[in-house]
Write an enzyme that holds these catalytic residues in place. Structure first.
Site, PDB file in Angstrom:
ATOM      1  N   GLU A 265       0.885  -1.167   0.000  1.00  0.00           N
ATOM      2  CA  GLU A 265       0.000   0.000   0.000  1.00  0.00           C
ATOM      3  C   GLU A 265       0.917   1.210   0.000  1.00  0.00           C
ATOM      4  O   GLU A 265       1.632   1.460   0.963  1.00  0.00           O
ATOM      5  CB  GLU A 265      -0.903  -0.016   1.236  1.00  0.00           C
ATOM      6  CG  GLU A 265      -2.188   0.785   1.050  1.00  0.00           C
ATOM      7  CD  GLU A 265      -2.071   2.247   1.423  1.00  0.00           C
ATOM      8  OE1 GLU A 265      -1.339   2.988   0.714  1.00  0.00           O
ATOM      9  OE2 GLU A 265      -2.698   2.646   2.406  1.00  0.00           O
ATOM     10  N   CYS A 299      -2.646   8.775   3.572  1.00  0.00           N
ATOM     11  CA  CYS A 299      -2.464   8.237   2.213  1.00  0.00           C
ATOM     12  C   CYS A 299      -3.656   8.560   1.322  1.00  0.00           C
ATOM     13  O   CYS A 299      -3.513   8.702   0.126  1.00  0.00           O
ATOM     14  CB  CYS A 299      -2.176   6.743   2.259  1.00  0.00           C
ATOM     15  SG  CYS A 299      -3.370   5.806   3.208  1.00  0.00           S
ATOM     16  N   GLU A 400       3.154  12.769  -4.554  1.00  0.00           N
ATOM     17  CA  GLU A 400       2.578  12.752  -3.211  1.00  0.00           C
ATOM     18  C   GLU A 400       3.412  13.660  -2.297  1.00  0.00           C
ATOM     19  O   GLU A 400       4.575  13.365  -2.019  1.00  0.00           O
ATOM     20  CB  GLU A 400       2.600  11.318  -2.675  1.00  0.00           C
ATOM     21  CG  GLU A 400       1.844  11.153  -1.387  1.00  0.00           C
ATOM     22  CD  GLU A 400       1.859   9.729  -0.868  1.00  0.00           C
ATOM     23  OE1 GLU A 400       2.930   9.100  -0.884  1.00  0.00           O
ATOM     24  OE2 GLU A 400       0.796   9.248  -0.448  1.00  0.00           O
TER      25      GLU A 400
HETATM   26  O1  TXE Z   1       8.468   5.926   4.133  1.00  0.00           O
HETATM   27  P1  TXE Z   1       9.131   4.500   4.035  1.00  0.00           P
HETATM   28  P2  TXE Z   1       9.097   7.324   4.514  1.00  0.00           P
HETATM   29  C1  TXE Z   1       4.930   8.168   1.558  1.00  0.00           C
HETATM   30  C2  TXE Z   1       4.953   9.664   1.759  1.00  0.00           C
HETATM   31  C3  TXE Z   1       6.278   9.878   2.374  1.00  0.00           C
HETATM   32  C4  TXE Z   1       7.115   8.865   1.627  1.00  0.00           C
HETATM   33  C5  TXE Z   1       8.386   8.454   2.310  1.00  0.00           C
HETATM   34  O2  TXE Z   1       4.878  10.322   0.515  1.00  0.00           O
HETATM   35  O3  TXE Z   1       6.749  11.181   2.210  1.00  0.00           O
HETATM   36  O4  TXE Z   1       6.277   7.752   1.520  1.00  0.00           O
HETATM   37  O5  TXE Z   1       8.131   8.240   3.671  1.00  0.00           O
HETATM   38  C6  TXE Z   1      10.297   0.880   6.476  1.00  0.00           C
HETATM   39  N1  TXE Z   1      13.055  -2.538   3.862  1.00  0.00           N
HETATM   40  N2  TXE Z   1       4.225   7.488   2.625  1.00  0.00           N
HETATM   41  O6  TXE Z   1      10.484   7.473   4.001  1.00  0.00           O
HETATM   42  O7  TXE Z   1      10.613   4.564   3.945  1.00  0.00           O
HETATM   43  C7  TXE Z   1      10.379   2.060   7.404  1.00  0.00           C
HETATM   44  O8  TXE Z   1      11.271   1.777   8.458  1.00  0.00           O
HETATM   45  C8  TXE Z   1      12.010  -2.717   4.672  1.00  0.00           C
HETATM   46  C9  TXE Z   1       2.950   6.944   2.277  1.00  0.00           C
HETATM   47  O9  TXE Z   1       8.892   7.524   5.955  1.00  0.00           O
HETATM   48  O10 TXE Z   1       8.402   3.797   2.970  1.00  0.00           O
HETATM   49  C10 TXE Z   1       8.924   2.182   7.817  1.00  0.00           C
HETATM   50  O11 TXE Z   1       8.622   1.204   8.799  1.00  0.00           O
HETATM   51  N3  TXE Z   1      11.370  -1.718   5.294  1.00  0.00           N
HETATM   52  C11 TXE Z   1       2.466   6.018   3.293  1.00  0.00           C
HETATM   53  C12 TXE Z   1       8.186   1.850   6.520  1.00  0.00           C
HETATM   54  O12 TXE Z   1       9.123   1.138   5.713  1.00  0.00           O
HETATM   55  C13 TXE Z   1      11.825  -0.462   5.094  1.00  0.00           C
HETATM   56  C14 TXE Z   1       2.714   6.336   4.702  1.00  0.00           C
HETATM   57  C15 TXE Z   1       7.698   3.049   5.727  1.00  0.00           C
HETATM   58  O13 TXE Z   1       8.795   3.885   5.475  1.00  0.00           O
HETATM   59  C16 TXE Z   1      12.931  -0.210   4.256  1.00  0.00           C
HETATM   60  C17 TXE Z   1       4.048   6.863   4.919  1.00  0.00           C
HETATM   61  C18 TXE Z   1      13.544  -1.318   3.621  1.00  0.00           C
HETATM   62  N4  TXE Z   1      14.581  -1.186   2.802  1.00  0.00           N
HETATM   63  C19 TXE Z   1       4.735   7.437   3.883  1.00  0.00           C
HETATM   64  N5  TXE Z   1      13.152   1.127   4.243  1.00  0.00           N
HETATM   65  C20 TXE Z   1       1.119   5.430   3.057  1.00  0.00           C
HETATM   66  N6  TXE Z   1       1.003   4.544   2.083  1.00  0.00           N
HETATM   67  O14 TXE Z   1       0.173   5.723   3.765  1.00  0.00           O
HETATM   68  C21 TXE Z   1      12.226   1.686   5.045  1.00  0.00           C
HETATM   69  N7  TXE Z   1      11.419   0.722   5.566  1.00  0.00           N
END
Ligand code: TXE
Length: 506
Positions: A265, A299, A400
């Site tokens: 998601e 989101c 986004e």
């Molecule tokens: O998200 P990340 P970030 C979007 C929003 C935001 C952007 C980046 O636009 O600005 O994503 O946000 C884990 N292997 N959304 O950098 O990195 C991380 O530790 C496994 C939309 O904060 O995607 C956290 O638990 N896991 C969204 C989770 O992934 C990894 C909500 C999300 O972090 C990882 C939030 C890896 N290599 C942000 N790297 C929605 N869909 O609602 C990071 N993580």
């Protein structure tokens, strides 16, 4: 440490003494690592917690594997046992509702009111899956032969890694935990390193509710450090991830050689289409609420207003006037209507998008600058911001921003509104507002988004599927499909009168 209640503590500090939960034991990180958890409203340290390394992450997956494969495994418990545990977790969440709300608010910055709503929502998700799990979805197939019993049974997928983001920490992880538990899977929980506290509290409640050792394991840590240990791992059968596109597609790539199932998601860029025949006041209110709630860190935030030309000027004026009256502030203050952004780093990203919008030629109507009032100085606050005269090719319209930014585009025909609403790589959620029920239905059917609200916004129910088209992701959470993600369908064919098959000569 924060202690934000007059004359009392916001939460029991013993909760965060050791925060990795692996194989039924609370423990610290193998390498002794720790992390400060920051309150984004004032920059204070809410807690200092253990931070896992790859070794801890692999240990957590191995524990979940053993618990799934063991001689008396979790998957052979009865559905009734698992359902009872889900109901007990829901009871405990209700018991500790206020403490959890304070934890969530101090960690994320969201208002206490929002945190309470999140907890009520997760209780309903546990209760929904408890009800659904009590009813077997197995099927008997009539193959027109009385000697054959043909059945399709549903079995747990296996070891699941459940990775959650920081905007709805408790809610997003529970959408995954509840169906995984009911299905009979074992799991490793990985909350965002920015907002881990409510998941630690939840883990304590799951233990209290009777989740056996190894069935649910918890690791805290940076995705960049422990992510691959969790996802590029042959012992993992399924990864369910909510977060950003870049991280999600990286996970899909590293999981591919293991043929682990991956459910993603990945957010959205959600259109809110307003026709001139809509109830004007209700539409303004919904547009403002839909984009500025939780400071746009949602989101399904309605970040892209697509409004009929004949009412557009009046609509933008009214939305701007409402946006300026929004009271943002510390989420613990009951007068705050929305809180800060989750971190300084995230505010920098949102600010960069505002600069981009200006450089692309959009008209800044309101907001667009950090607040200057000293009471906001220590927090990562950003005001509601509206850009008018946007076009579909602008990056501010297509990417986004995940902040309190509304872009405005205009249309003159229904076909144009639909075309604009579908002009996105994402496809998570959309809304249409009109006084014509026929048009509402037509537009809802034409929009390529996983959820469409007609004359409403942001509501969901545990019983209805949630998920995205396009780059918003694959798979579905909630509803019956949300349980099916965690199940394998197995066909069992039993011949009750075995005889020679008669194909080859004997
Ligand atoms: O998200 P990340 P970030 C979007 C929003 C935001 C952007 C980046 O636009 O600005 O994503 O946000 C884990 N292997 N959304 O950098 O990195 C991380 O530790 C496994 C939309 O904060 O995607 C956290 O638990 N896991 C969204 C989770 O992934 C990894 C909500 C999300 O972090 C990882 C939030 C890896 N290599 C942000 N790297 C929605 N869909 O609602 C990071 N993580």
């Amino acid at each position: 440490m924060s202690s934000r209640e007059p004359g009392g503590r916001a939460f029991d500090p013993d909760l965060f003494a050791h925060v990795l939960y692996i194989d039924g034991q609370w423990r610290g990180a193998a390498d002794g690592g720790t992390r400060d958890i920051i309150n984004p409203a004032d920059g204070s340290v809410v807690a200092v917690i253990d931070e896992a390394g790859p070794e801890d992450a692999r240990a957590a997956v191995a524990a979940a594997r053993r618990a799934f494969d063991a001689a008396a495994p979790w998957r052979s418990t009865t559905a009734a046992d698992r359902v009872a545990i889900c109901d007990r977790i829901a009871d405990l969440l209700e018991r500790d509702r206020d403490e959890i709300a304070r934890i969530e608010t101090l960690d994320t910055g969201k208002t206490l009111r929002e945190s309470h709503i999140d907890i009520d929502d997760v209780v309903s998700v546990f209760r929904y899956y408890a009800r659904l799990g009590a009813v077997s979805a197995d099927r008997v197939i009539d193959v027109n032969d009385p000697s054959i019993i043909s059945r399709v049974v549903h079995e747990p997928v296996g070891v699941c890694v459940l990775i959650a983001p920081w905007n709805y920490p408790l809610l997003q992880i529970v959408w995954k935990i509840a169906p995984a538990l009911v299905a009979g899977c074992t799991m490793v929980l990985k909350p965002s390193e920015v907002t881990p506290l409510s998941t630690i509290k939840l883990m304590h409640l799951m233990v209290e509710a009777g989740v056996p050792p190894g069935v649910a394991n918890l690791v805290q840590g940076a995705g960049s450090v422990i992510g691959d240990a969790l996802t590029d791992n042959h012992d993992v059968d399924l990864i369910s991830f909510t977060g950003g596109y870049v991280t999600g597609t990286h996970i899909a790539a590293v999981a591919a050689p293991h043929v682990s199932k991956v459910a993603l998601e990945l957010g959205g860029k959600n259109p809110h289409i307003v026709f001139a025949d809509a109830n004007f006041e209700a539409a303004v209110d919904a547009v403002v609420t839909g984009v500025f709630l939780h400071s746009g860190q949602v989101c399904s935030s309605g970040t892209r207003l697509i409004v009929e030309e004949s009412i557009a000027d009046r609509f933008v004026d009214a939305a701007s006037e409402r946006a300026q009256r929004i009271r943002f502030g510390d989420g613990m203050d009951p007068t705050s209507e929305t809180g800060p952004l989750v971190s300084e780093q995230h505010r920098d990203k949102v600010e960069a998008y505002v600069a981009l919008g200006i450089s692309e030629g959009a008209t800044l109507v309101t907001g667009g600058q950090r607040p200057t009032d000293p009471k906001y100085a220590a927090g990562s606050f950003y005001p509601p911001t509206i850009f008018d005269n946007c076009t579909r090719d602008m990056r501010i319209v297509q990417e986004e921003t995940f902040g309190p930014i509304l872009t405005v585009e205009r249309f003159t025909t229904e076909a144009q509104a639909i075309e604009l609403g579908n002009d996105t790589d994402y496809g998570l959620a959309a809304a249409v507002r009109t006084g014509d029920p026929g048009r509402g239905e037509r537009v809802a059917r034409a929009l390529r988004h996983g959820t469409v609200w007609v004359n409403d916004f942001g509501v969901y129910t545990a019983a209805a599927e949630w998920g995205g088209f396009g780059r918003s992701g694959n798979g579905r959470e909630l509803g019956p499909s949300g349980l099916a993600e965690y199940q394998e369908a197995k066909h069992i064919w039993t011949n009750t009168e075995p005889a020679e098959m008669g194909w080859f000569t004997t």
